[in-house]
Write an enzyme that holds these catalytic residues in place. Structure first.
Site, PDB file in Angstrom:
ATOM      1  N   PRO A 292       0.827  -1.203   0.000  1.00  0.00           N
ATOM      2  CA  PRO A 292       0.000   0.000   0.000  1.00  0.00           C
ATOM      3  C   PRO A 292       0.863   1.256   0.000  1.00  0.00           C
ATOM      4  CG  PRO A 292       0.024  -1.013   2.182  1.00  0.00           C
ATOM      5  CD  PRO A 292       0.809  -1.915   1.278  1.00  0.00           C
ATOM      6  N   GLY A 293       0.480   2.233  -0.800  1.00  0.00           N
ATOM      7  CA  GLY A 293       1.187   3.515  -0.811  1.00  0.00           C
ATOM      8  C   GLY A 293       0.201   4.605  -0.437  1.00  0.00           C
ATOM      9  N   ARG A 331      -1.356  16.568  -9.678  1.00  0.00           N
ATOM     10  CA  ARG A 331      -2.281  15.472  -9.962  1.00  0.00           C
ATOM     11  C   ARG A 331      -3.485  15.898 -10.789  1.00  0.00           C
ATOM     12  NH1 ARG A 331      -4.773  12.686  -6.532  1.00  0.00           N
ATOM     13  NH2 ARG A 331      -4.749  10.780  -7.754  1.00  0.00           N
ATOM     14  N   TYR A 335      -4.006  13.916 -14.197  1.00  0.00           N
ATOM     15  CA  TYR A 335      -5.163  13.042 -14.390  1.00  0.00           C
ATOM     16  C   TYR A 335      -6.485  13.587 -13.875  1.00  0.00           C
ATOM     17  CZ  TYR A 335      -1.428  10.369 -11.778  1.00  0.00           C
ATOM     18  OH  TYR A 335      -0.308   9.945 -11.133  1.00  0.00           O
ATOM     19  N   CYS A 362       2.618  29.327 -14.930  1.00  0.00           N
ATOM     20  CA  CYS A 362       2.266  29.850 -16.242  1.00  0.00           C
ATOM     21  C   CYS A 362       1.785  28.740 -17.154  1.00  0.00           C
ATOM     22  CB  CYS A 362       3.469  30.568 -16.826  1.00  0.00           C
ATOM     23  SG  CYS A 362       3.920  31.946 -15.789  1.00  0.00           S
ATOM     24  N   TYR A 391       1.439  11.236  -3.385  1.00  0.00           N
ATOM     25  CA  TYR A 391       1.693  11.704  -4.749  1.00  0.00           C
ATOM     26  C   TYR A 391       1.528  13.217  -4.892  1.00  0.00           C
ATOM     27  CZ  TYR A 391       1.332   6.689  -5.402  1.00  0.00           C
ATOM     28  OH  TYR A 391       1.514   5.339  -5.277  1.00  0.00           O
TER      29      TYR A 391
HETATM   30  C1  LIG Z   1       2.741   2.550  -7.069  1.00  0.00           C
HETATM   31  C2  LIG Z   1       2.936   1.155  -6.645  1.00  0.00           C
HETATM   32  C3  LIG Z   1       2.357   0.696  -5.469  1.00  0.00           C
HETATM   33  C4  LIG Z   1       1.473   1.546  -4.593  1.00  0.00           C
HETATM   34  O1  LIG Z   1       0.302   1.923  -5.198  1.00  0.00           O
HETATM   35  P1  LIG Z   1      -0.784   2.739  -4.344  1.00  0.00           P
HETATM   36  O2  LIG Z   1      -1.868   2.956  -5.305  1.00  0.00           O
HETATM   37  O3  LIG Z   1      -0.144   3.989  -3.894  1.00  0.00           O
HETATM   38  O4  LIG Z   1      -1.183   1.859  -3.200  1.00  0.00           O
HETATM   39  C5  LIG Z   1       2.621  -0.599  -5.084  1.00  0.00           C
HETATM   40  N1  LIG Z   1       3.420  -1.408  -5.822  1.00  0.00           N
HETATM   41  C6  LIG Z   1       3.984  -0.991  -6.967  1.00  0.00           C
HETATM   42  C7  LIG Z   1       4.867  -1.903  -7.724  1.00  0.00           C
HETATM   43  C8  LIG Z   1       3.765   0.291  -7.423  1.00  0.00           C
HETATM   44  O5  LIG Z   1       4.321   0.690  -8.558  1.00  0.00           O
END
Ligand SMILES: *Cc1c(COP(=O)(O)O)cnc(C)c1O
Length: 433
Positions: A292-293, A331, A335, A362, A391
């Site tokens: 998870p990120g 962001r 997107y 700009c 992000y």
């Molecule tokens: C970006 C990424 C994540 C995390 O994705 P999230 O949407 O931020 O949870 C995990 N694994 C890999 C390989 C990624 O490139």
């Protein structure tokens, strides 16, 4: 009332994060300013850890995808909480090591790691390198031989799953720059090759099907496809791959109407598929990694700005310009991401206006949000953009030579600087004359 648990309102009617007034934080540190609630980050980490305990008997590892938000303070939190981290570049690896992160709990990703980056990973003892393509496999083999080191690798696989998310952040389908395809036989050919290379130990497989995904079904599907392939590997080679890395991508709430499933439900449903498919394929239950990120840091962060020019174009729209923009939050221009915005010093007031929040760069596309409901806006207000913990800082640039904002962590009613604000001197630091 708010999209994130760390937010509230104080008796002055000002937005608070982690119990601290955002108006006071903006005054103390200046704007634009990223503020992160450390307790919420730690809670999110712990809930993922707990679900590994609950559904896999602890046979697994949470590896925070640090590209979502990377600085020494964040790696230190991950270390303190006893989880692993993902890195995708030499720079992230360097930062993690500088923070004292243990290399064996680092997972190294990327579709084009350079020879220097791979050498650095091998020499520093990174625990798992996720190999993306066949030329990288041979490059890494050569580096491992030269260093006289055994290297633990995983393969990044495209499971051929369509995750319903923006096409730029969708990665599981065959037309993706990441990983080996299953359908074409490319993945099995890579396994055949890896099993011949004595310096490289293929410990398992990895997939990551995309980001900001709300449905659980594509995750279940990916887990099933991956385990079936592990079954195929066993049938062909008699080799049992012990680890399955299911990636990240869990969606978070950016707008009040978003309603992501809780992570526990995701973990429960996917673990059921993992166990069932492993049994069908006559495989032991794999060691599970999840990455998870966004879901760890996203909801924990906000960005504070000062409102400058307000431009009302009758019959068209009202632009509210802030003292940041695409430099600190690219962001929307990338997107058209959703964001909830509010006036921090009028947090109890109704949102009676609809405005377009514009940055100061700009570029006409430099917007934070179009047609956003907001309280009555005046010059000098503190404008808060919510759920910017992922992000934003990590994607920030110096476009227009605007210094990047500071990052402040709040915890238990105290604030501390995690990353200082860049200065104009920082901007010319690399200029050679
Ligand atoms: C970006 C990424 C994540 C995390 O994705 P999230 O949407 O931020 O949870 C995990 N694994 C890999 C390989 C990624 O490139």
């Amino acid at each position: 009332m708010f999209i994130s648990d760390c937010l509230n309102v104080n008796k002055e009617g000002h937005l608070t994060i982690g119990g601290l007034s955002t108006v006071q934080l903006a005054e103390k540190y200046g704007t634009p300013l990223y503020v992160m609630d450390e307790n919420l980050i730690r809670e999110n980490i712990r809930s993922f850890k707990k679900s590994i305990e609950r559904y896999y008997g602890g046979h697994g590892l949470v590896a925070y995808a640090s590209k979502a938000f990377a600085c020494k303070a964040m790696y230190a939190i991950c270390k303190d909480e006893g989880i692993g981290v993902d890195v995708v570049s030499g720079g992230e690896l360097y930062t993690a090591l500088q923070a004292g992160f243990q290399p064996e709990n680092i997972v190294f990703h990327g579709n084009n790691k350079t020879p220097d980056e791979l050498t650095m990973a091998v020499e520093t003892g990174v625990g798992r390198i996720v190999v993306d393509n066949i030329s990288e496999l041979h490059l890494l083999d050569g580096i491992a031989r030269a260093a006289g080191k055994k290297v633990r690798i995983m393969f990044r696989i495209k499971p051929g799953v369509d995750a319903h998310t923006h096409s730029f952040i969708r990665t599981g389908q065959i037309d993706s720059k990441f990983g080996f395809a299953l359908e074409t036989g490319e993945a099995m050919a890579a396994v055949d090759e890896a099993l011949k290379l004595p310096e490289l130990t293929l410990v398992g497989l990895h997939c990551h099907i995309g980001s900001q995904i709300f449905d659980i079904e594509p995750f279940e599907h990916a887990a099933q496809v991956m385990l079936q392939f592990m079954g195929d590997v066993k049938k062909k080679h008699g080799a049992v791959l012990r680890e399955l890395n299911l990636g990240g991508g869990f969606g978070i709430k950016y707008l009040p109407e978003h309603d992501p499933d809780d992570y526990d439900t995701y973990m429960k449903r996917v673990s059921t598929v993992v166990k069932k498919t492993a049994a069908q394929q006559d495989l032991p239950e794999p060691f599970i990694l999840i990455e998870p990120g966004r879901s760890i840091v996203g909801p924990a962060g906000i960005t504070l700005y000062k409102v400058g020019a307000i431009k009302e174009i009758p019959g068209v729209r009202t632009y509210v310009s802030i003292d940041g923009g695409m430099g600190d939050n690219p962001r929307y221009i990338l997107y058209q991401s959703d964001y909830d915005v509010m006036i921090a010093n009028k947090a109890t007031q109704q949102k009676t206006e609809v405005v377009t929040v514009a940055g100061k760069c700009c570029e006409s596309g430099d917007l934070i949000q179009e047609n956003a409901p907001i309280q009555h806006v005046e010059v000098g207000d503190v404008l808060a953009v919510l759920a910017t913990g992922a992000y934003n800082y990590s994607m920030a640039s110096n476009y227009n030579r605007i210094p990047r904002p500071a990052v402040v962590f709040v915890k238990d009613g105290k604030d501390r600087l995690a990353v200082r604000r860049e200065t104009y001197e920082d901007l010319v630091r690399c200029d050679c004359e």
